[in-house]
Scaffold this motif. Structure first.
Motif, PDB file in Angstrom:
ATOM      1  N   SER A  84       0.806  -1.227   0.000  1.00  0.00           N
ATOM      2  CA  SER A  84       0.000   0.000   0.000  1.00  0.00           C
ATOM      3  C   SER A  84       0.836   1.272   0.000  1.00  0.00           C
ATOM      4  CB  SER A  84      -0.921   0.011   1.223  1.00  0.00           C
ATOM      5  OG  SER A  84      -0.158   0.107   2.421  1.00  0.00           O
ATOM      6  N   GLY A  85       2.149   1.141   0.112  1.00  0.00           N
ATOM      7  CA  GLY A  85       3.016   2.324   0.180  1.00  0.00           C
ATOM      8  C   GLY A  85       3.430   2.683   1.592  1.00  0.00           C
ATOM      9  N   LEU A  86       2.963   1.922   2.584  1.00  0.00           N
ATOM     10  CA  LEU A  86       3.357   2.184   3.962  1.00  0.00           C
ATOM     11  C   LEU A  86       4.807   1.775   4.191  1.00  0.00           C
ATOM     12  CD1 LEU A  86       0.190   0.929   5.903  1.00  0.00           C
ATOM     13  CD2 LEU A  86       0.900   3.300   5.539  1.00  0.00           C
ATOM     14  N   VAL A  87       5.399   2.335   5.240  1.00  0.00           N
ATOM     15  CA  VAL A  87       6.780   2.022   5.601  1.00  0.00           C
ATOM     16  C   VAL A  87       6.793   1.521   7.037  1.00  0.00           C
ATOM     17  CG1 VAL A  87       7.306   4.373   6.381  1.00  0.00           C
ATOM     18  CG2 VAL A  87       9.151   2.896   5.587  1.00  0.00           C
ATOM     19  N   TRP A  88       7.669   0.543   7.323  1.00  0.00           N
ATOM     20  CA  TRP A  88       7.716  -0.078   8.644  1.00  0.00           C
ATOM     21  C   TRP A  88       9.122  -0.019   9.218  1.00  0.00           C
ATOM     22  CZ3 TRP A  88       4.890  -2.107   4.595  1.00  0.00           C
ATOM     23  CH2 TRP A  88       3.514  -2.250   4.809  1.00  0.00           C
ATOM     24  N   SER A  89       9.212  -0.215  10.517  1.00  0.00           N
ATOM     25  CA  SER A  89      10.527  -0.323  11.153  1.00  0.00           C
ATOM     26  C   SER A  89      11.135  -1.665  10.785  1.00  0.00           C
ATOM     27  CB  SER A  89      10.397  -0.203  12.674  1.00  0.00           C
ATOM     28  OG  SER A  89       9.765  -1.373  13.204  1.00  0.00           O
ATOM     29  N   GLY A  90      12.440  -1.808  10.995  1.00  0.00           N
ATOM     30  CA  GLY A  90      13.096  -3.065  10.693  1.00  0.00           C
ATOM     31  C   GLY A  90      12.513  -4.226  11.483  1.00  0.00           C
ATOM     32  N   GLU A  91      12.169  -3.969  12.728  1.00  0.00           N
ATOM     33  CA  GLU A  91      11.583  -5.014  13.564  1.00  0.00           C
ATOM     34  C   GLU A  91      10.234  -5.465  13.017  1.00  0.00           C
ATOM     35  OE1 GLU A  91      10.459  -5.724  18.299  1.00  0.00           O
ATOM     36  OE2 GLU A  91      11.422  -3.869  17.630  1.00  0.00           O
ATOM     37  N   GLN A  92       9.409  -4.503  12.584  1.00  0.00           N
ATOM     38  CA  GLN A  92       8.120  -4.836  11.982  1.00  0.00           C
ATOM     39  C   GLN A  92       8.313  -5.522  10.629  1.00  0.00           C
ATOM     40  OE1 GLN A  92       6.701  -0.768  12.086  1.00  0.00           O
ATOM     41  NE2 GLN A  92       5.115  -1.318  13.578  1.00  0.00           N
ATOM     42  N   ALA A  93       9.284  -5.034   9.854  1.00  0.00           N
ATOM     43  CA  ALA A  93       9.541  -5.602   8.528  1.00  0.00           C
ATOM     44  C   ALA A  93       9.940  -7.071   8.627  1.00  0.00           C
ATOM     45  CB  ALA A  93      10.646  -4.810   7.826  1.00  0.00           C
ATOM     46  N   LEU A  94      10.587  -7.444   9.725  1.00  0.00           N
ATOM     47  CA  LEU A  94      10.964  -8.840   9.930  1.00  0.00           C
ATOM     48  C   LEU A  94       9.718  -9.707  10.079  1.00  0.00           C
ATOM     49  CD1 LEU A  94      13.220 -10.903  10.394  1.00  0.00           C
ATOM     50  CD2 LEU A  94      13.201 -10.271  12.821  1.00  0.00           C
ATOM     51  N   GLU A  95       8.719  -9.219  10.790  1.00  0.00           N
ATOM     52  CA  GLU A  95       7.465  -9.958  10.960  1.00  0.00           C
ATOM     53  C   GLU A  95       6.696 -10.060   9.643  1.00  0.00           C
ATOM     54  OE1 GLU A  95       5.207  -8.077  13.986  1.00  0.00           O
ATOM     55  OE2 GLU A  95       6.730  -8.325  15.553  1.00  0.00           O
ATOM     56  N   LEU A  96       6.806  -9.034   8.803  1.00  0.00           N
ATOM     57  CA  LEU A  96       6.081  -9.003   7.530  1.00  0.00           C
ATOM     58  C   LEU A  96       6.750  -9.843   6.447  1.00  0.00           C
ATOM     59  CD1 LEU A  96       5.340  -5.164   7.421  1.00  0.00           C
ATOM     60  CD2 LEU A  96       3.691  -6.967   7.913  1.00  0.00           C
ATOM     61  N   GLY A  97       7.987 -10.245   6.689  1.00  0.00           N
ATOM     62  CA  GLY A  97       8.729 -10.984   5.672  1.00  0.00           C
ATOM     63  C   GLY A  97       9.447 -10.083   4.685  1.00  0.00           C
TER      64      GLY A  97
END
Length: 327
Positions: free
Chosen positions: A256-269
């Motif tokens: 969707s164009g959102l940006v996440w922290s590295g910790e969150q990005a790890l959960e998202l794959g």
């Protein structure tokens, strides 16, 4: 000297010879100042030429030292810093050239692409993405790892998704899988100022991005379609690179164009693990020695680029004539 002063000097016992001597003394002082100024300019120019020649002679030594540093097993490091765009440090030409040099080096045991970029051109990002996949196929024994530092968004993440694995810091900003094209509209301002816009063009929609004309609904739909097509290409490339590691079903807003922290990005794959370049070289590649393969601009190149900054191009971007951008 004024005539009155001359007369006063004569009345006080001075004569014409004294006046001429004083005048010569003053003129000699002025000439000496001019001579000193000319010599000062000469020595400054001479110093500049000396530094220029020294730099030219020292550059091959730097190249030799760099070549010597590449001897022995090492982990290749390539920086992707700043905007990904033509003529920038993170252009496709620069990054692709560095990648080829790193993979072709017989002593390279792994490649790290260290990323700190907000994204940029989808074309430039696509070039780099395709080359990474080609090199991985040609050199299967050499793994490529993307390491995101502060920011790996949009076109930068597009590139990272081609890597074997992606690492980031827990506070890194990752993602922003989307496309944008922004500009300004000056129609209301022109009406208030009483300015008429006169455009002569062939082609019904040739001026559809003109910020001085009101947008047309059908042209807005067309442009939105262009952006959605580019977005789809972006998504397809990320899915191809990341495969089943992406948690798309659990997180439908992933693209969707959102940006996440590295910790969150790890959960998202979006990333595979947390870590920096030194960690990856030491613990993952197994060769702690890092050798920088990033294309380096010479001081003269940087100076020339600053002088030749494209003012017209910047104005065009500001007025809304830029193409799509992965951000």
């Amino acid at each position: 000297m004024s005539d009155e002063w001359k007369a006063s000097a004569a009345g006080g016992g001075g004569d014409e010879k004294s006046w001429k001597l004083l005048e010569k003394t003053l003129l000699a002082g002025v000439q000496e100042q001019r001579r000193a100024r000319r010599w000062g300019i000469f020595f400054k120019l001479l110093t500049f030429v000396y530094l220029f020649v020294a730099l030219a002679l020292f550059a091959p030594l730097l190249d030799w030292q760099k070549g010597a540093a590449k001897s022995g097993a090492h982990t290749a490091l390539i920086e992707v810093r700043g905007m990904i765009a033509d003529k920038e440090a993170a252009s496709a030409d620069n990054i692709v050239g560095s990648l080829r040099a790193a993979f072709e080096d017989a002593n390279t045991k792994g490649v790290i692409l260290r990323i700190n970029s907000p994204g940029g051109s989808p074309v430039q990002s696509g070039y780099i993405y395709d080359e990474i996949r080609r090199l991985r196929g040609e050199y299967p024994a050499i793994k490529l790892y993307a390491v995101i530092t502060d920011l790996g968004a949009s076109g930068a993440y597009y590139i990272a998704s081609a890597a074997d694995q992606i690492y980031a810091d827990k506070a890194s900003l990752v993602g922003s899988i989307g496309v944008t094209a922004a500009g300004f509209g000056f129609v209301g301002v022109m009406e208030k100022l009483g300015v008429d816009r006169r455009v002569y063009a062939s082609g019904e929609h040739k001026t559809f991005l003109d910020p001085f004309q009101p947008p047309k609904e059908e042209e807005a739909r067309f442009w939105q379609g262009v952006l959605e097509t580019t977005h789809r290409q972006f998504i397809d490339s990320v899915k191809l690179g990341r495969g089943e590691r992406l948690k798309v079903d659990e997180y439908p807003e992933l693209f969707s164009g959102l940006v996440w922290s590295g910790e969150q990005a790890l959960e998202l794959g979006l990333v595979d693990a947390l870590g920096n370049s030194s960690y990856v070289a030491r613990e993952v590649v197994g060769v702690e020695k890092l050798v920088d393969f990033t294309v380096q601009e010479s001081p003269l190149d940087r100076f020339a680029k600053q002088l030749g900054a494209g003012v017209a191009g910047q104005v065009a971007l500001w007025m809304g004539f830029q193409g799509p951008s992965l951000r």
